[in-house]
Design a protein around this motif. Structure first.
Motif, mmCIF file in Angstrom:
data_model
loop_
_atom_site.group_PDB
_atom_site.id
_atom_site.type_symbol
_atom_site.label_atom_id
_atom_site.label_comp_id
_atom_site.label_asym_id
_atom_site.label_seq_id
_atom_site.Cartn_x
_atom_site.Cartn_y
_atom_site.Cartn_z
ATOM 1 N N ASP A 1 0.887 -0.992 0.097
ATOM 2 C CA ASP A 1 -0.385 0.613 0.480
ATOM 3 C C ASP A 1 0.993 0.949 0.089
ATOM 4 O O ASP A 1 1.234 1.605 1.235
ATOM 5 C CB ASP A 1 -0.818 -0.064 1.193
ATOM 6 C CG ASP A 1 -1.927 0.906 0.779
ATOM 7 O OD1 ASP A 1 -1.692 2.170 0.734
ATOM 8 O OD2 ASP A 1 -3.321 0.746 1.444
ATOM 9 N N SER B 1 -0.489 4.481 -0.671
ATOM 10 C CA SER B 1 -0.866 6.124 -1.015
ATOM 11 C C SER B 1 -0.417 6.611 -0.510
ATOM 12 O O SER B 1 -0.779 7.444 -1.132
ATOM 13 C CB SER B 1 -2.481 5.334 -0.550
ATOM 14 O OG SER B 1 -2.781 3.914 -1.219
ATOM 15 N N ALA B 2 0.044 6.372 0.899
ATOM 16 C CA ALA B 2 0.566 7.783 1.458
ATOM 17 C C ALA B 2 1.819 8.005 0.812
ATOM 18 O O ALA B 2 1.907 9.567 1.076
ATOM 19 C CB ALA B 2 0.799 6.931 2.829
ATOM 20 N N GLN B 3 2.206 7.362 0.785
ATOM 21 C CA GLN B 3 3.474 8.361 -0.380
ATOM 22 C C GLN B 3 2.721 9.250 -1.122
ATOM 23 O O GLN B 3 3.276 9.841 -2.038
ATOM 24 C CB GLN B 3 4.675 7.065 -0.854
ATOM 25 C CG GLN B 3 5.047 6.124 0.116
ATOM 26 C CD GLN B 3 4.583 5.298 0.697
ATOM 27 O OE1 GLN B 3 3.408 4.492 1.012
ATOM 28 N NE2 GLN B 3 5.572 4.118 1.108
ATOM 29 N N SER C 1 0.286 10.278 -1.704
ATOM 30 C CA SER C 1 -0.902 11.225 -1.860
ATOM 31 C C SER C 1 -0.214 12.678 -1.147
ATOM 32 O O SER C 1 0.111 13.726 -1.154
ATOM 33 C CB SER C 1 -1.793 11.173 -0.152
ATOM 34 O OG SER C 1 -2.688 9.743 -0.273
ATOM 35 N N LYS C 2 0.877 11.484 -0.808
ATOM 36 C CA LYS C 2 2.006 13.367 -0.475
ATOM 37 C C LYS C 2 2.769 13.651 -1.232
ATOM 38 O O LYS C 2 3.166 15.432 -1.534
ATOM 39 C CB LYS C 2 3.186 12.610 0.831
ATOM 40 C CG LYS C 2 4.147 13.006 0.825
ATOM 41 C CD LYS C 2 4.736 13.057 2.015
ATOM 42 C CE LYS C 2 6.365 13.978 2.400
ATOM 43 N NZ LYS C 2 7.101 13.465 2.723
ATOM 44 N N GLN D 1 -2.826 2.602 -7.566
ATOM 45 C CA GLN D 1 -2.773 2.868 -6.208
ATOM 46 C C GLN D 1 -2.907 4.895 -7.259
ATOM 47 O O GLN D 1 -3.736 5.864 -6.236
ATOM 48 C CB GLN D 1 -1.984 2.947 -5.174
ATOM 49 C CG GLN D 1 -2.583 1.649 -4.562
ATOM 50 C CD GLN D 1 -1.646 0.916 -3.866
ATOM 51 O OE1 GLN D 1 -0.239 1.432 -3.580
ATOM 52 N NE2 GLN D 1 -1.831 -0.173 -3.424
#
Lengths: 384, 290
Positions: free
Chosen positions: A205, A207-209, A211-212, A236
């Protein structure tokens, strides 16, 4: 009683020695690849390519009048296992030369074992600069280090009008080495480098990276990792509405697999690759490329794997040519012969040049690097 | 600000699946007191069932999901009957070793049958995401969140509002008394393990299509499930759900604002802090210690 027990190891030793002698009917090459774990897909393709080379060589009569035998072991995408596998191949299977170990961190973990047992290894995929610059004279690499990739890419950055780039890299020697070499090249060209985001090799996953990265003022993201993680990243990124240009490096993208699994999300992405199975006529050795692709298809393998498997094919042919030249299957003779070979690889002639500190240089050949672009689910070439 | 909102959306989607992983394990690890190392492989199993049913049998995606849950239930029941029942009453270490053995054997089995190369499942959801102002989220993930929420509510009601749930709680508090009250203890053991297993399989079946499917996919999932259970307090379903969201929040914000290289470490930093300051977990009653 004690006596009997003392005899047991002696018998075991004798059996082992005799066993070794009986096996000398073949010439062995040790293959140290990730067949499970994060890089399973890529490692399996490389091994399938290696088998095509071995079968081709054996069909033409083998090497030095003997049959070529591949001893294939799984390093589980884990550096500790890769070192253990190398030790097993050298000490127990008595291979005079290895091919491996796919990932840079895996290869770096194997390197001290090569020094210890004075056995050469053909490095078919790894791209970290450290592999050929730290002074290991048993390393002979046919894949491009990330600095060569960056240098090849340098020629096109003006045309792509890069202003500012971010990186999303696998958190190991491969990814970090790429970020370093590409950042250096970007700065020379006056291109700003933004954030460098990392991901664990097993992460699913991102997604966090992403999104940044969506929130930064860069227009391009350079992504370095293998195919399974890449497809997840494209999916993603699309789900997050990330519209930036994505350029991947490393040559382990299997673009057809990305198109198949990431669908429309793959459109507009660019990839630095080291083989052109889609345009055999544009490769340095069209005849050999066509033979390899035909054989690959005949065996029922997925065409997407060609961009990975050709390295296994070239790696085994390189090792076999060195054994033939050495005239005997002994590590020292093969190591010396590797400096004198010149074979027609699928991605350029394989000739080793010296790299690294004087007196203990590693061998590095100069393969080609290409930039391809996916448009409407089709692969097209960009001129570098 | 929009980046922060996107991280929150990601946290919700990820937290829902972590919660699902957590409640399955909290039933088995928390209530049954079995250190269940097969939880990760049941997650993997659920994902492979999806792959087989959708791609090899050609069944509809939405029909495949309940099939994967049932398959997980059956495999869980089989593990309980063959491995755990003969060991009932033996110490926790013995059971733990047997479960480690079962995990390794089953993972090797998966590797042998399906190979190490990752597989992916195609879904009927559109590729274009749902865009809500500055944030967007894929339809598949929204569906996974909804399905996870439904399974969590059903499990909660099952444990707290039904006769079976009452019998389960009674059995693991005091087997003898429960048995005297007419509870079929053997049946309760098997069904609790099977329900926990089917939840793991459900998590795998839902997340397999989101990510990719390979034999070791359950390892990291299982580690996270254990973390969530410890965070929320053993046997506490509400705690496991909240624990799942806390872990997801820590990972998202940790990766977004601290360093993505330490993403997986963030969750475990919280666990260490919880174990130091509130060793029974955030939501457990203190009497559970010892």
């Amino acid at each position: 009683m004690t006596r009997t027990f003392r005899i047991v190891p002696a018998i075991a030793l004798a059996v082992a020695l005799l066993g070794g002698a009986a096996n000398a009917q073949t010439i062995k090459i040790g293959v140290n690849e990730p067949l499970t774990g994060a890089f399973a897909a890529s490692g399996t393709y490389v091994v399938n390519g290696a088998k095509i080379a071995a079968d081709e060589i054996n069909a033409k009569g083998g090497i030095l009048g003997k049959k070529l035998e591949l001893v294939i072991e799984d390093n589980k995408s884990n550096p500790t296992e890769a070192a253990a596998v190398a030790e097993k191949l050298i000490t127990s299977d008595k291979v005079p030369i290895l091919m491996g170990a796919w990932g840079s961190s895996l290869t770096l973990a194997v390197m001290p074992k090569l020094m210890e047992y004075e056995t050469p290894m053909v490095v078919e995929t790894s791209s970290s600069g450290k592999i050929t610059t730290t002074g290991n004279p048993y390393i002979f690499r046919i894949s491009p280090p990330s600095a060569i990739e960056a240098a090849a890419f340098k020629g096109i950055v003006d045309k792509l009008e890069l202003k500012k780039v971010d990186f999303l890299i696998i958190n190991n020697d491969w990814g970090r080495g790429t970020a370093e070499d590409f950042s250096k090249m970007m700065k020379e060209k006056g291109i700003a480098v933004g954030t460098v985001e990392t991901m664990d090799q097993g992460a699913q996953d991102m997604s966090a990276q992403l999104s940044k990265l969506k929130g930064t003022d860069s227009e391009t993201i350079i992504v370095t990792t293998a195919v399974d993680q890449l497809t997840l990243i494209f999916k993603q990124a699309a789900a997050l509405g990330l519209k930036k240009r994505i350029i991947t490096t490393g040559g382990s993208q299997n673009p057809d697999q990305i198109i198949a699994q990431a669908g429309a999300a793959a459109n507009g992405t660019m990839h630095l690759t080291t083989f052109l199975p889609w345009f055999p006529e544009k490769t340095p050795n069209p005849e050999a490329t066509s033979y390899f692709i035909a054989e690959w298809k005949k065996r029922g393998y997925d065409f997407a794997g060609c961009t990975e498997s050709f390295r296994g094919y070239d790696g085994i042919r390189t090792a076999a040519a060195a054994i033939e030249k050495a005239g005997k299957a002994e590590p020292a003779a093969i190591k010396a012969a590797l400096w004198d070979i010149n074979i027609k690889g699928l991605n350029g002639d394989i000739v080793f040049r010296k790299s690294g500190p004087e007196g203990k240089e590693s061998g590095q050949s100069q393969p080609n690097v290409y930039l391809i672009e996916i448009t409407d689910g089709k692969i097209g070439m960009k001129t570098l | 600000m929009s980046e922060f909102l996107q991280h929150l959306i990601n946290m919700l989607v990820l937290g829902g699946t972590y919660a699902l992983l957590g409640i399955g394990l909290t039933l088995i690890f928390g209530i049954m007191n079995v250190v269940n190392f097969t939880h990760g492989i049941l997650y993997t199993f659920g994902a492979y069932i999806m792959f087989i049913v959708v791609h090899q049998l050609g069944v509809n995606f939405f029909l495949a999901l309940p099939l994967a849950v049932v398959a997980g239930w059956l495999l869980g029941a089989a593990i309980e009957l063959s491995l755990l029942r003969p060991l009932r009453g033996s110490d926790i270490d013995t059971t733990m070793l047997v479960m480690i053995g079962a995990w390794i054997a089953m993972q090797s089995g998966a590797l042998w049958i399906w190979g190490g190369v990752a597989k992916s499942v195609t879904t009927p959801f559109p590729e274009a995401p749902l865009v809500l102002g500055p944030v967007s989220v894929s339809w598949l993930r929204l569906f996974v969140l909804a399905a996870a929420a439904m399974l969590i509510v059903v499990t909660y009601l099952l444990i707290n509002r039904t006769k079976l749930g009452c019998a389960m709680r009674a059995t693991f508090q005091d087997q003898d008394t429960a048995s005297l009250m007419g509870v079929n203890v053997d049946l309760i053991y098997t069904s609790t393990f099977a329900i926990g297993s089917s939840l793991a399989a459900a998590a795998g079946a839902l997340l397999g299509p989101v990510y990719v499917i390979f034999p070791q996919m359950g390892d990291l999932a299982a580690v996270k499930a254990f973390a969530i259970v410890i965070l929320g307090g053993l046997g506490n379903i509400t705690g496991a759900v909240i624990g799942g969201f806390i872990l997801a929040l820590a990972e998202e914000l940790g990766a977004g604002y601290v360093s993505s290289g330490y993403r997986d470490a963030m969750g475990f930093l919280i666990i260490i802090a919880v174990l130091i300051f509130k060793p029974t977990g955030l939501f457990a009653r203190s009497e559970r210690v010892g």
